[in-house]
Write a protein that holds these residues in place. Structure first.
Motif, PDB file in Angstrom:
ATOM      1  N   VAL A  71       0.834  -1.206   0.000  1.00 32.98           N
ATOM      2  CA  VAL A  71       0.000   0.000   0.000  1.00 32.98           C
ATOM      3  C   VAL A  71       0.869   1.257   0.000  1.00 32.98           C
ATOM      4  CG1 VAL A  71      -1.522   1.383   1.470  1.00 32.98           C
ATOM      5  CG2 VAL A  71      -2.069  -1.011   1.025  1.00 32.98           C
ATOM      6  N   LEU A  72       1.874   1.265   0.855  1.00 32.32           N
ATOM      7  CA  LEU A  72       2.751   2.434   0.948  1.00 32.32           C
ATOM      8  C   LEU A  72       3.515   2.660  -0.355  1.00 32.32           C
ATOM      9  CD1 LEU A  72       4.176   1.961   4.568  1.00 32.32           C
ATOM     10  CD2 LEU A  72       2.339   3.511   3.825  1.00 32.32           C
ATOM     11  N   PHE A  73       3.989   1.601  -0.962  1.00 30.48           N
ATOM     12  CA  PHE A  73       4.756   1.728  -2.204  1.00 30.48           C
ATOM     13  C   PHE A  73       3.878   2.265  -3.332  1.00 30.48           C
ATOM     14  CE2 PHE A  73       6.218  -0.098  -6.258  1.00 30.48           C
ATOM     15  CZ  PHE A  73       7.463   0.493  -6.334  1.00 30.48           C
ATOM     16  N   VAL A  74       2.691   1.695  -3.475  1.00 29.49           N
ATOM     17  CA  VAL A  74       1.785   2.135  -4.538  1.00 29.49           C
ATOM     18  C   VAL A  74       1.429   3.609  -4.361  1.00 29.49           C
ATOM     19  CG1 VAL A  74      -0.560   1.888  -5.445  1.00 29.49           C
ATOM     20  CG2 VAL A  74       0.827  -0.143  -5.026  1.00 29.49           C
ATOM     21  N   ASP A  75       1.140   4.015  -3.138  1.00 21.59           N
ATOM     22  CA  ASP A  75       0.773   5.413  -2.901  1.00 21.59           C
ATOM     23  C   ASP A  75       1.955   6.354  -3.123  1.00 21.59           C
ATOM     24  OD1 ASP A  75      -1.871   5.082  -2.475  1.00 21.59           O
ATOM     25  OD2 ASP A  75      -1.886   5.677  -0.371  1.00 21.59           O
ATOM     26  N   MET A  76       3.127   5.965  -2.688  1.00 19.13           N
ATOM     27  CA  MET A  76       4.294   6.832  -2.869  1.00 19.13           C
ATOM     28  C   MET A  76       4.557   7.081  -4.347  1.00 19.13           C
ATOM     29  SD  MET A  76       7.243   6.052  -0.030  1.00 19.13           S
ATOM     30  CE  MET A  76       7.233   4.271  -0.167  1.00 19.13           C
ATOM     31  N   VAL A  77       4.501   6.025  -5.153  1.00 22.29           N
ATOM     32  CA  VAL A  77       4.815   6.162  -6.576  1.00 22.29           C
ATOM     33  C   VAL A  77       3.637   6.751  -7.349  1.00 22.29           C
ATOM     34  CG1 VAL A  77       5.437   4.907  -8.680  1.00 22.29           C
ATOM     35  CG2 VAL A  77       6.487   4.278  -6.507  1.00 22.29           C
ATOM     36  N   GLY A  78       2.430   6.184  -7.123  1.00 24.98           N
ATOM     37  CA  GLY A  78       1.287   6.562  -7.932  1.00 24.98           C
ATOM     38  C   GLY A  78       0.545   7.790  -7.464  1.00 24.98           C
ATOM     39  N   LYS A  79       0.509   8.035  -6.154  1.00 24.56           N
ATOM     40  CA  LYS A  79      -0.283   9.133  -5.610  1.00 24.56           C
ATOM     41  C   LYS A  79       0.555  10.371  -5.307  1.00 24.56           C
ATOM     42  CE  LYS A  79      -3.676  10.037  -1.938  1.00 24.56           C
ATOM     43  NZ  LYS A  79      -4.374   9.444  -0.758  1.00 24.56           N
ATOM     44  N   PHE A  80       1.730  10.159  -4.722  1.00 25.78           N
ATOM     45  CA  PHE A  80       2.553  11.296  -4.308  1.00 25.78           C
ATOM     46  C   PHE A  80       3.698  11.596  -5.277  1.00 25.78           C
ATOM     47  CE2 PHE A  80       0.876   9.458  -0.286  1.00 25.78           C
ATOM     48  CZ  PHE A  80       0.057  10.527   0.067  1.00 25.78           C
ATOM     49  N   GLY A  81       3.875  10.763  -6.290  1.00 22.23           N
ATOM     50  CA  GLY A  81       4.873  11.028  -7.312  1.00 22.23           C
ATOM     51  C   GLY A  81       6.312  10.877  -6.862  1.00 22.23           C
ATOM     52  N   TYR A 131      -5.209   3.063   7.044  1.00 20.77           N
ATOM     53  CA  TYR A 131      -4.569   4.080   6.211  1.00 20.77           C
ATOM     54  C   TYR A 131      -5.351   4.330   4.924  1.00 20.77           C
ATOM     55  CZ  TYR A 131      -1.197   6.006   2.886  1.00 20.77           C
ATOM     56  OH  TYR A 131      -0.583   6.761   1.917  1.00 20.77           O
ATOM     57  N   THR A 132      -5.873   3.262   4.322  1.00 23.91           N
ATOM     58  CA  THR A 132      -6.600   3.398   3.060  1.00 23.91           C
ATOM     59  C   THR A 132      -8.100   3.585   3.261  1.00 23.91           C
ATOM     60  OG1 THR A 132      -6.886   0.996   2.874  1.00 23.91           O
ATOM     61  CG2 THR A 132      -4.918   1.964   1.860  1.00 23.91           C
ATOM     62  N   GLY A 133      -8.571   3.443   4.517  1.00 22.65           N
ATOM     63  CA  GLY A 133      -9.999   3.512   4.753  1.00 22.65           C
ATOM     64  C   GLY A 133     -10.739   2.378   4.084  1.00 22.65           C
ATOM     65  N   GLU A 134     -10.109   1.196   4.049  1.00 23.64           N
ATOM     66  CA  GLU A 134     -10.647  -0.013   3.420  1.00 23.64           C
ATOM     67  C   GLU A 134     -10.727   0.105   1.897  1.00 23.64           C
ATOM     68  OE1 GLU A 134     -11.016  -2.751   4.792  1.00 23.64           O
ATOM     69  OE2 GLU A 134     -11.431  -2.479   6.912  1.00 23.64           O
ATOM     70  N   ALA A 135     -10.177   1.173   1.346  1.00 23.59           N
ATOM     71  CA  ALA A 135     -10.205   1.344  -0.109  1.00 23.59           C
ATOM     72  C   ALA A 135      -9.002   0.646  -0.740  1.00 23.59           C
ATOM     73  CB  ALA A 135     -10.207   2.825  -0.466  1.00 23.59           C
ATOM     74  N   SER A 231      -2.505  -3.135  -8.009  1.00 17.76           N
ATOM     75  CA  SER A 231      -3.333  -2.512  -6.977  1.00 17.76           C
ATOM     76  C   SER A 231      -3.281  -3.391  -5.735  1.00 17.76           C
ATOM     77  CB  SER A 231      -4.783  -2.349  -7.447  1.00 17.76           C
ATOM     78  OG  SER A 231      -5.373  -3.602  -7.702  1.00 17.76           O
ATOM     79  N   VAL A 232      -3.564  -2.796  -4.593  1.00 13.75           N
ATOM     80  CA  VAL A 232      -3.477  -3.519  -3.318  1.00 13.75           C
ATOM     81  C   VAL A 232      -4.771  -3.308  -2.543  1.00 13.75           C
ATOM     82  CG1 VAL A 232      -2.243  -3.752  -1.142  1.00 13.75           C
ATOM     83  CG2 VAL A 232      -0.973  -3.241  -3.238  1.00 13.75           C
TER      84      VAL A 232
END
Length: 343
Positions: A71-81, A131-135, A231-232
């Motif tokens: 989850v952290l990896f996907v968000d760092m790369v895909g969400k926060f750039g 962290y993801t709110g179950e999303a 996706s995770v």
């Protein structure tokens, strides 16, 4: 190669032959490539689990750690750039710190490995879901990371890079476990921690290092799984993966009592598990029986290990007592006394 490893390799060939006779698609390039990819993914963290089991411990948090780090990896790369090399480095650091926490709780506070890692299983899964709110965490639609994708889900000569990564890491870990001082200390701690401590081995450091290695390899696997799935879903991603790791290690000859195991064996164990999963899919066996197959495999592996150890113990006892061998001569003969020479 140990006798156990050789026996496991023969079993893999026999199972593969049976599956091929039932469904020739087993040896199709597509199926072999997909199976090799899964072997690489699961083999990465199974090798790490082997280091922990070598100490007589266990890590039940592997699956939840893969979910959280994914989850952290996907968000760092895909969400926060965040640039993907930096993101991978951060994931490795976090994984290493989690392994260090496990090791310190076990060695400094004398907590049981089962309790520490079970709590980790619950905590990491809960944090990922909160962290993801179950999303579901995923890359933006249409996102393209060519270099990262080539490294993780790409192939060279038809072989998935995850499989290459497992082989490279496996070779390094083989030298660490079987050809280094640290490896000998690890085996000594697993066989008898008190004796190892009295002989001057820093048992706390050795055990902590084993959990750090396990968590670091789990972090590497988390990156590969995140790219593989794209996706995770934190509530299901990595569920029961710790059982795959334990099963692969046990099948590969790692004793749950500690002090015994082979890196080649755990890799072969991962191969056999994925071969069995492939068998379930190709033969049309309901997927709901996957866990039943895994449970039976773990049970058979532990039973075989127990019987093999009992057999070796009997042989050692027989040799010590000097029981006659097949030729009829005793292995140990008592020197003749004067009474023996008297008519």
């Amino acid at each position: 190669m140990h006798k156990k490893d050789l026996g496991l390799a023969v079993l893999i060939i026999l199972v593969g032959a049976v599956v091929y006779l039932q469904n020739p698609l087993f040896l199709s390039p597509i199926n072999l490539g997909n199976t090799a990819n899964l072997i690489g993914l699961f083999g990465l963290f199974a090798i790490g689990q082997g280091f922990v089991i070598m100490t007589g411990g266990i890590d039940l948090s592997v699956g939840s750690m893969i979910a959280l780090l994914g989850v952290l990896f996907v968000d760092m790369v895909g969400k926060f750039g965040v640039p993907w090399p930096v993101a991978i480095l951060v994931i490795l650091v976090i994984g290493t710190l989690l392994g260090l926490a496990h090791g310190l709780l076990i060695t400094r506070l004398r907590m049981q490995p089962f309790v520490v890692t079970l709590c980790g299983l619950l905590i990491y899964r809960g944090v990922a879901r909160g962290y993801t709110g179950e999303a579901t965490a995923g890359f933006p639609f249409g996102a393209n990371y060519p270099t990262l994708e080539w490294l993780t889900i790409g192939r060279s000569f038809g072989v998935p890079h995850a499989f290459f990564a497992m082989i490279i890491i496996g070779v390094i870990c083989w030298f660490v476990l079987h050809r280094s001082v640290f490896g000998r200390h690890l085996q000594a701690v697993g066989k008898n921690e008190d004796a190892a401590r009295y002989s001057g081995i820093r048992t706390g450091f050795v055990i902590t290092a084993a959990y750090v290695i396990c968590a670091a390899l789990t972090a590497v696997a988390a990156v590969y799984f995140a790219m593989f799935t794209r996706s995770v879903q934190p509530s299901s991603h990595g569920n029961f993966y710790e059982l795959y790791a334990i099963a692969a290690a046990v099948l590969g000859g790692f004793s749950l009592r500690g002090g015994e195991g082979s890196i080649i064996g755990v890799v072969l164990g991962a191969v056999l598990l994925q071969e069995l999963q492939n068998l379930v899919n190709l033969l049309g066996i309901p997927s709901s029986l996957n866990f039943a197959v895994m449970g039976a495999v773990i049970l058979a592996g532990v039973l075989a290990d127990q019987q093999f150890n009992l057999y070796r113990a009997r042989r050692r006892a027989t040799a010590a007592l000097g029981v006659p061998n097949k030729s009829g001569s005793a292995r140990h003969q008592t020197p003749a006394t004067t009474n023996d020479l008297t008519p």
